[in-house]
Design a protein around this motif. Structure first.
Motif, PDB file in Angstrom:
ATOM      1  N   GLU A  18      53.390   6.618   9.525  1.00  0.00           N
ATOM      2  CA  GLU A  18      52.405   7.459   8.841  1.00  0.00           C
ATOM      3  C   GLU A  18      50.974   7.094   9.218  1.00  0.00           C
ATOM      4  N   ARG A  19      50.797   5.930   9.840  1.00  0.00           N
ATOM      5  CA  ARG A  19      49.467   5.455  10.215  1.00  0.00           C
ATOM      6  C   ARG A  19      49.098   5.957  11.609  1.00  0.00           C
ATOM      7  N   ASP A  20      47.784   6.070  11.848  1.00  0.00           N
ATOM      8  CA  ASP A  20      47.326   6.469  13.176  1.00  0.00           C
ATOM      9  C   ASP A  20      47.483   5.326  14.178  1.00  0.00           C
ATOM     10  N   ALA A  42      57.512   2.462  15.821  1.00  0.00           N
ATOM     11  CA  ALA A  42      56.940   3.583  15.081  1.00  0.00           C
ATOM     12  C   ALA A  42      55.712   4.185  15.751  1.00  0.00           C
ATOM     13  N   LEU A  43      54.927   3.340  16.399  1.00  0.00           N
ATOM     14  CA  LEU A  43      53.613   3.785  16.864  1.00  0.00           C
ATOM     15  C   LEU A  43      53.401   3.650  18.365  1.00  0.00           C
ATOM     16  N   GLY A  44      54.337   3.039  19.057  1.00  0.00           N
ATOM     17  CA  GLY A  44      54.186   2.875  20.499  1.00  0.00           C
ATOM     18  C   GLY A  44      52.951   2.082  20.862  1.00  0.00           C
ATOM     19  N   ASP A  45      52.151   2.624  21.778  1.00  0.00           N
ATOM     20  CA  ASP A  45      50.961   1.918  22.256  1.00  0.00           C
ATOM     21  C   ASP A  45      49.846   1.847  21.226  1.00  0.00           C
ATOM     22  N   ILE A  74      54.802  -5.322  22.886  1.00  0.00           N
ATOM     23  CA  ILE A  74      53.628  -4.852  22.167  1.00  0.00           C
ATOM     24  C   ILE A  74      52.374  -5.495  22.747  1.00  0.00           C
ATOM     25  N   ASP A  75      51.280  -4.739  22.757  1.00  0.00           N
ATOM     26  CA  ASP A  75      49.999  -5.272  23.212  1.00  0.00           C
ATOM     27  C   ASP A  75      49.626  -6.471  22.343  1.00  0.00           C
ATOM     28  N   HIS A  76      49.166  -7.553  22.970  1.00  0.00           N
ATOM     29  CA  HIS A  76      48.872  -8.782  22.228  1.00  0.00           C
ATOM     30  C   HIS A  76      47.404  -9.157  22.396  1.00  0.00           C
ATOM     31  N   GLU A 114      37.261  -2.807  16.321  1.00  0.00           N
ATOM     32  CA  GLU A 114      36.862  -2.753  17.733  1.00  0.00           C
ATOM     33  C   GLU A 114      37.788  -1.865  18.546  1.00  0.00           C
ATOM     34  N   ARG A 115      39.033  -1.728  18.089  1.00  0.00           N
ATOM     35  CA  ARG A 115      40.023  -0.920  18.801  1.00  0.00           C
ATOM     36  C   ARG A 115      40.222   0.457  18.177  1.00  0.00           C
TER      37      ARG A 115
END
Length: 299
Positions: A18-20, A42-45, A74-76, A114-115
């Motif tokens: 449900e989150r962007d 759930a959110l991929g990238d 996942i991006d770290h 920042e992201r």
């Protein structure tokens, strides 16, 4: 993973979907790793795992978090800050974990902003609120951090089932807290104490122990090991090696606690904060089956 746990995992995944986007406060321990895996699904990238690097985090834990994030895909991100900048943390009162968690999660929100991410998640699970004195949870509530495991009613045992389902090798990882939890309440947290604790625990890890702590009682090292490893710690070769090495790294006296490992044994009564995730959880080394055959260097 049984059907009930699978349903809870799906519910947590839907909460995240449900989150962007979501930034997960990530230690590489089992709780935050499961949240990271669910967020990636759930959110991929748009999901990011974020680890806070500070004096209270052992270097091995940062390396392990990097490895686990890579396994999840996942991006770290790694952010840096110092708890020692806060005199309330350094004072090491009953609310130390509140100040630590507030600083840590605030830094996470900065990284998320920042992201372009508006949501910060953590690994609080449904077992945590009932585990006694947990001042860190107050910071989670005050900063409006999203706790998908808690919201979906996922207990600690169920978290491990989900981790196993994802094939995460941290499924059986022993609990790990930040190094400051080894310092008795009321005794100041200093870089000197944190450094010698980290070095001492690195020795125990190298020698094959799995569940342990080295408590720093103002220069007296109190070694705790799990009940199933206590016999190994009573080995004469280990005793001599532990004494010599820990004196070399700055302790004045070295003792072995015959009661064995106990969570929060230098904290307020019923303090379970030591099990907090983003402070920090350890990669589970296998229990040594024949520790008496191990060579313990004495110099």
């Amino acid at each position: 993973m049984d059907d009930d746990v699978a349903a809870k995992a799906a519910a947590a995944r839907e909460l995240l979907a449900e989150r962007d986007g979501a930034l997960v406060a990530f230690s590489g321990g089992v709780d935050s790793s499961v949240v990271a895996a669910l967020a990636r699904d759930a959110l991929g990238d748009d999901a990011v795992a974020c680890t806070a690097k500070s004096e209270t985090l052992p270097a091995e834990e940062l390396d392990d978090a990097t490895r686990v994030a890579d396994d999840i895909g996942i991006d770290h991100a790694i952010v840096e800050f110092s708890e020692l900048d806060d005199p309330n943390f350094v004072a090491n009162g009953d609310d130390r974990c509140y100040h630590c968690r507030t600083m840590r999660l605030s830094r996470m929100y900065e990284a998320a902003t920042e992201r372009g991410i508006g949501t910060v998640c953590d690994g609080t699970n449904a077992s945590d609120p009932g585990e006694g004195h947990r001042p860190g949870l107050q910071a989670v509530e005050e900063l409006d951090v999203v706790s998908p495991l808690l919201q979906a009613g996922i207990t600690k045992a169920e978290v491990r089932q989900i981790a196993d389902h994802y094939g995460l090798d941290v499924a059986d990882k022993p609990s790990m807290a930040c190094l400051s939890s080894r310092i008795p309440t009321g005794l100041e947290v200093t870089e000197e104490r944190l450094t010698r604790i980290e070095k001492a625990e690195r020795l125990l890890r190298t020698w094959g122990f799995s569940q342990f702590r080295v408590r720093d009682h103002d220069g007296l090292a109190r070694i705790e090991v799990g009940a199933d490893e206590l016999e190994s710690a009573l080995n004469a070769d280990f005793v001599a090696a532990a004494r010599d090495h820990m004196l070399d790294i700055g302790f004045d006296h070295v003792t072995l606690d015959l009661q064995g490992y106990e969570t929060g044994s230098v904290s307020p009564a019923s303090d379970a904060e030591e099990a907090d995730e983003q402070s920090v959880n350890r990669d589970g080394e296998p229990v040594v089956e024949d520790v008496f055959a191990r060579d313990y260097p004495t110099s």
